[in-house]
Design a protein around this motif. Structure first.
Motif, short mmCIF file in Angstrom:
data_model
loop_
_atom_site.label_atom_id
_atom_site.label_comp_id
_atom_site.label_asym_id
_atom_site.label_seq_id
_atom_site.Cartn_x
_atom_site.Cartn_y
_atom_site.Cartn_z
N GLY A 1 -5.26 103.01 13.32
CA GLY A 1 -5.66 103.88 12.22
C GLY A 1 -6.98 103.43 11.64
N THR A 2 -7.28 103.96 10.49
CA THR A 2 -8.53 103.64 9.82
C THR A 2 -8.52 102.20 9.33
N ALA A 3 -9.54 101.44 9.69
CA ALA A 3 -9.66 100.06 9.22
C ALA A 3 -9.95 100.06 7.73
N LEU A 4 -9.56 99.01 7.04
CA LEU A 4 -9.79 98.93 5.60
C LEU A 4 -11.26 99.12 5.25
N GLY A 5 -12.14 98.49 6.02
CA GLY A 5 -13.57 98.58 5.74
C GLY A 5 -14.15 99.97 5.94
N GLU A 6 -13.41 100.82 6.66
CA GLU A 6 -13.88 102.18 6.93
C GLU A 6 -13.13 103.22 6.10
N GLN A 7 -12.14 102.80 5.34
CA GLN A 7 -11.36 103.72 4.51
C GLN A 7 -12.23 104.24 3.36
N VAL A 8 -12.14 105.55 3.12
CA VAL A 8 -12.88 106.16 2.02
C VAL A 8 -12.33 105.61 0.71
N PRO A 9 -13.21 105.14 -0.20
CA PRO A 9 -12.72 104.61 -1.48
C PRO A 9 -11.94 105.67 -2.25
N GLU B 1 -10.21 87.59 17.00
CA GLU B 1 -9.85 88.68 16.11
C GLU B 1 -8.70 89.48 16.71
N ASP B 2 -7.87 90.01 15.84
CA ASP B 2 -6.80 90.91 16.27
C ASP B 2 -7.41 92.30 16.36
N THR B 3 -7.67 92.77 17.57
CA THR B 3 -8.32 94.07 17.73
C THR B 3 -7.33 95.21 17.80
N GLN B 4 -6.04 94.91 17.93
CA GLN B 4 -5.02 95.96 18.03
C GLN B 4 -4.98 96.81 16.77
N TRP B 5 -5.16 96.21 15.59
CA TRP B 5 -5.06 96.97 14.34
C TRP B 5 -6.13 98.03 14.24
#
Length: 111
Positions: free
Chosen positions: A45-53, A37-41
Motif C-alpha cells: 500500500g501507500t508508504a507513510l512518506g507518500e501518504q497525503v497529509p 530494508e524491508d521492501t515488502q511493505w
C-alpha cells in the motif's frame, strides 16, 4: 588505579534504539544477501512518506509501533510526521485568518 573503564550496562548508540525483532530481521537480511530494508511493505500500500497529509496519515502514525521500525522506516515515519505537522499548521493559519477577518462582527460592543 589503572583499571580499564567498563562500558555502561546495556546497548548504546544505534543498537539502543533497535528492538530484538529488528536486530533479528536485519541479521536474516544480511545472511540471505538481501538489502537491510524491508521492501515488502512498499508493495502492501501507500508508504507513510507518500501518504497525503490528513486524518488517515494521523491514524497510521498513531497506530505504528515505533520500536519495531528499521532505521529507514523510522526515517520515513519522522518525515511523514513532519508533513502532518505542516498540514496541521496550515489548517490553524487558515482558521486564525478566518477568525481575524470576522473579528469586528464578533467583538463585544462597548457599554
Amino acid at each position: 588505579m589503572n583499571d580499564v573503564p567498563k562500558p555502561p550496562a546495556g546497548l548504546q548508540g544505534p543498537m539502543k534504539a533497535m528492538s530484538p525483532g529488528v536486530v533479528d530481521f536485519l541479521f536474516r537480511q544480511l545472511v540471505s544477501g538481501e538489502p537491510p530494508e524491508d521492501t515488502q511493505w512498499r508493495k502492501e500500500g501507500t508508504a507513510l512518506g507518500e501518504q497525503v497529509p490528513g486524518p488517515e496519515l494521523a491514524r497510521r502514525l498513531s497506530e505504528t509501533d515505533v520500536s519495531s521500525l528499521t532505521p529507514l522506516e523510522l526515517f520515513e515515519y519522522v518525515r511523514a510526521s513532519q508533513h502532518l505537522v505542516t498540514w496541521a499548521e496550515q489548517l490553524k493559519e487558515r482558521a486564525v485568518a478566518q477568525y481575524c477577518a470576522d473579528e469586528p462582527a464578533r467583538a463585544p460592543k462597548p457599554a
